[in-house]
Scaffold this active site. Structure first.
Site, short mmCIF file in Angstrom:
data_model
loop_
_atom_site.label_atom_id
_atom_site.label_comp_id
_atom_site.label_asym_id
_atom_site.label_seq_id
_atom_site.Cartn_x
_atom_site.Cartn_y
_atom_site.Cartn_z
N GLY A 152 6.62 5.10 8.41
CA GLY A 152 5.83 6.60 8.52
C GLY A 152 5.72 6.84 9.94
O GLY A 152 6.79 6.75 10.53
N SER A 153 4.93 7.75 10.29
CA SER A 153 4.93 8.40 11.37
C SER A 153 4.77 7.26 12.58
O SER A 153 4.19 6.05 12.76
CB SER A 153 3.66 9.11 11.54
OG SER A 153 2.60 8.59 11.63
N THR A 154 5.21 7.72 13.85
CA THR A 154 5.10 7.05 15.07
C THR A 154 3.58 6.82 15.52
O THR A 154 3.20 5.79 15.78
CB THR A 154 5.94 7.56 16.16
OG1 THR A 154 7.39 7.66 16.00
CG2 THR A 154 5.86 6.76 17.40
N CYS A 211 12.83 11.04 7.26
CA CYS A 211 12.73 10.50 8.51
C CYS A 211 14.10 10.55 9.46
O CYS A 211 13.96 11.01 10.78
CB CYS A 211 12.24 8.93 8.47
SG CYS A 211 13.27 7.98 7.76
N GLU A 265 8.86 16.07 15.40
CA GLU A 265 9.25 15.79 14.00
C GLU A 265 8.61 17.05 13.13
O GLU A 265 7.25 16.88 13.03
CB GLU A 265 9.09 14.56 13.50
CG GLU A 265 9.68 14.08 12.02
CD GLU A 265 9.49 12.71 11.87
OE1 GLU A 265 10.40 12.32 11.27
OE2 GLU A 265 8.54 12.18 11.93
N GLY A 325 2.21 4.00 13.43
CA GLY A 325 2.99 2.98 13.74
C GLY A 325 2.18 2.29 14.97
O GLY A 325 2.26 0.86 15.25
N GLU A 380 9.49 1.41 10.99
CA GLU A 380 10.50 2.42 10.90
C GLU A 380 9.90 3.76 10.95
O GLU A 380 9.15 4.13 9.92
CB GLU A 380 11.43 2.17 9.64
CG GLU A 380 12.55 3.05 9.69
CD GLU A 380 12.38 4.50 8.94
OE1 GLU A 380 11.96 5.31 9.70
OE2 GLU A 380 12.40 4.56 7.57
N LYS A 415 0.81 -1.18 -0.09
CA LYS A 415 0.03 0.03 -0.02
C LYS A 415 0.87 1.28 -0.06
O LYS A 415 1.58 1.59 1.04
CB LYS A 415 -0.89 0.14 1.24
CG LYS A 415 -2.16 1.24 1.05
CD LYS A 415 -2.62 1.63 2.34
CE LYS A 415 -1.84 2.89 2.80
NZ LYS A 415 -2.05 4.00 1.99
#
Length: 496
Positions: free
Chosen positions: A242-244, A300, A399, A247, A265, A189
């Site tokens: 992607g973003s925390t 990132c 971030e 995640g 990651e 995706k």
């Protein structure tokens, strides 16, 4: 190399795949839903793309499962997989212009970066994993003479890969190459902001001879297609970049469904430490600018925190501000542009919010800070540097994912390490010192996945990439990536 007019002509002729690719066929969303893919550099509509949901995800997972169980890919000889992945690498390079243009139009990066870095990088990753396949060996355990125990590494089955928009083709390659090389079938995706190169890559995989159903691509929104993959009971493993925040959702989806393996990651707030014993401050400043302004800061592992020893702070910031002028944004199709457009209006607004917030918090604006407009789009932000940023300020802790640098000072090695580690993230760090003992000492104390010494953001297919703390776990790249997409099986033979 092409000029601006060449790329503009190519862009005017470029077509876009607007449907999912499942079991070797283009598939529209059953609901008829689509989402708009926009060129952020012009705000031009590129295509309305199928917004896949649960139905299409289920169809793709079923196709992946059938292809895996058939053994057409999962049980073929490693050298057969090797040859087809090598062929895919060749096809990526053969379509270099097209793939570079797709990523540039889709998410705003300079087309020359996509052409020079991203596309050959993706081909190189597929080539690296293909070449590894006839050099990997299983193990035999040291048992007693009347037994034989083999330890074999086997593919997991169906792997879901969810990748971001900042390096659309490269991030897809980082997940797909080891997962496919190991013999898995994959449902990919791509981010809704950048689906086109992933869809084209799936077509090239078919042309390379990878069987139908082994690689499926489902474009769609994260809260629909991404969530459906995370909750699907027949997905054996999910790899995400992607973003925390997202995640954490995938971790929860695994707990709510089948306890699928989840490899993350996630975000970063990487520190770049410059000590006074660095002899080449000009090089350090040049690399510091690259570390935060490359790819519009949408990286990132961007070195978004700069920690400078007090005795050289003013001189170093002066050099850095001068270097930042080389990173002014421009038309992504213009080879003269080192920076392009921010991916969309939402991300641009978020970056500007951080800039306003830093000023309100009392940080000093050393350069930049303005939103710019080109070709009917305002998705451009100047390279921006703030000094005097305290460790408790938002700019030092969250971030940004944009061309905004937070500069702070330190007075001792101990303080530098403490400031660098004072983050919920632990993806990467850089340090500059000509004292070899200090470099070793500090590198060991930095709680991150990669430390770059006298450079920034160093990586290569042969070295693992990943983070600590809320930057995630598991590693992309290197042979260690196979750990995510394989399982160990012990087979014990009792001899008689």
């Amino acid at each position: 190399m092409f000029e601006l007019e060449d790329w503009q002509q190519k862009a005017s002729r470029q077509g876009f795949i607007d449907k999912a690719l499942i079991a070797g066929r283009q598939v529209a969303a059953q609901s008829g839903a689509t989402f708009a893919a926009i060129d952020p550099a012009t705000n031009r509509l590129l295509a309305n793309v199928a917004a896949c949901g649960e139905a299409e995800v289920d169809q793709a997972v079923s196709a992946a499962r059938r292809s895996f169980e058939s053994g057409a890919w999962s049980r073929c000889a490693p050298r057969e997989r090797q040859q087809k992945l090598l062929r895919l690498a060749e096809l990526i390079l053969a379509h270099r212009d097209e793939l570079a243009l797709l990523d540039s139009l889709n998410m705003g990066k300079p087309v020359t970066d996509a052409w020079n870095i991203d596309v050959p990088g993706a081909a190189g990753v597929f080539r690296w994993y293909a070449e590894s396949l006839d050099k990997l060996y299983d193990q035999v355990a040291p048992t007693a003479p009347d037994a034989l125990a083999t330890i074999t590494r086997e593919p997991l089955g169906v792997v879901a890969a969810v990748v971001p928009w900042n390096f659309p083709l490269d991030m897809a390659a980082w997940k797909l190459a080891p997962a496919l090389a190991a013999g898995n079938s994959v449902v990919l995706k791509p981010a809704e902001q950048s689906p086109f190169s992933a869809l084209r890559l799936a077509e090239l995989a078919l042309e390379a001879g990878i069987p139908e159903g082994v690689l499926n691509v489902v474009p769609g929104l994260g809260e629909q297609a991404g969530k459906a993959l995370g909750l699907h009971p027949d997905v054996d493993c999910l790899a995400f970049t992607g973003s925390t925040e997202v995640g954490k959702f995938f971790m929860a989806y695994s707990a709510q469904s089948n306890l699928k393996q989840v490899w993350l990651e996630c975000g970063g707030k990487s520190a770049n430490l410059v000590f006074a014993d660095c002899r080449d401050l000009d090089l350090a400043a040049e690399k510091a600018a690259f570390g935060i302004f490359f790819n519009q800061g949408e990286v990132c592992s961007a070195n978004s925190r700069l920690l400078v020893e007090r005795s050289i702070h003013d001189e170093f910031v002066e050099r850095l501000v001068a270097k930042s002028r080389d990173w002014l944004p421009g038309d992504p199709l213009d080879p003269a542009s080192r920076a392009g457009a921010i991916v969309d209006e939402r991300q641009t607004a978020r970056i500007m919010e951080f800039i306003r917030g830093a000023e309100q918090d009392g940080a000093r604006l050393a350069c930049g800070g303005r939103q710019l407009s080109f070709n009917g789009s305002s998705n451009f932000v100047e390279p921006t540097i703030f000094t005097g940023v305290r460790a408790d300020q938002r700019l030092a802790r969250e971030e940004v994912f944009g061309p905004v640098l937070a500069v702070s000072v330190f007075d001792s090695e101990e303080e530098a390490v403490r400031l660098a580690n004072d983050s919920v993230y632990g993806l990467a760090a850089s340090l500059w010192s000509d004292d070899l003992n200090r470099a070793h000492r500090v590198a060991r104390r930095l709680n991150v996945g990669t430390v770059s010494v006298n450079t920034v953001d160093a990586l290569d297919p042969c070295t693992p990439f990943g983070g600590a703390k809320q930057s995630g776990f598991g590693r992309d790249l290197s042979l260690h990536a196979f750990d995510k997409y394989t399982q160990l099986k012990t087979t014990w033979f009792q001899l008689r």
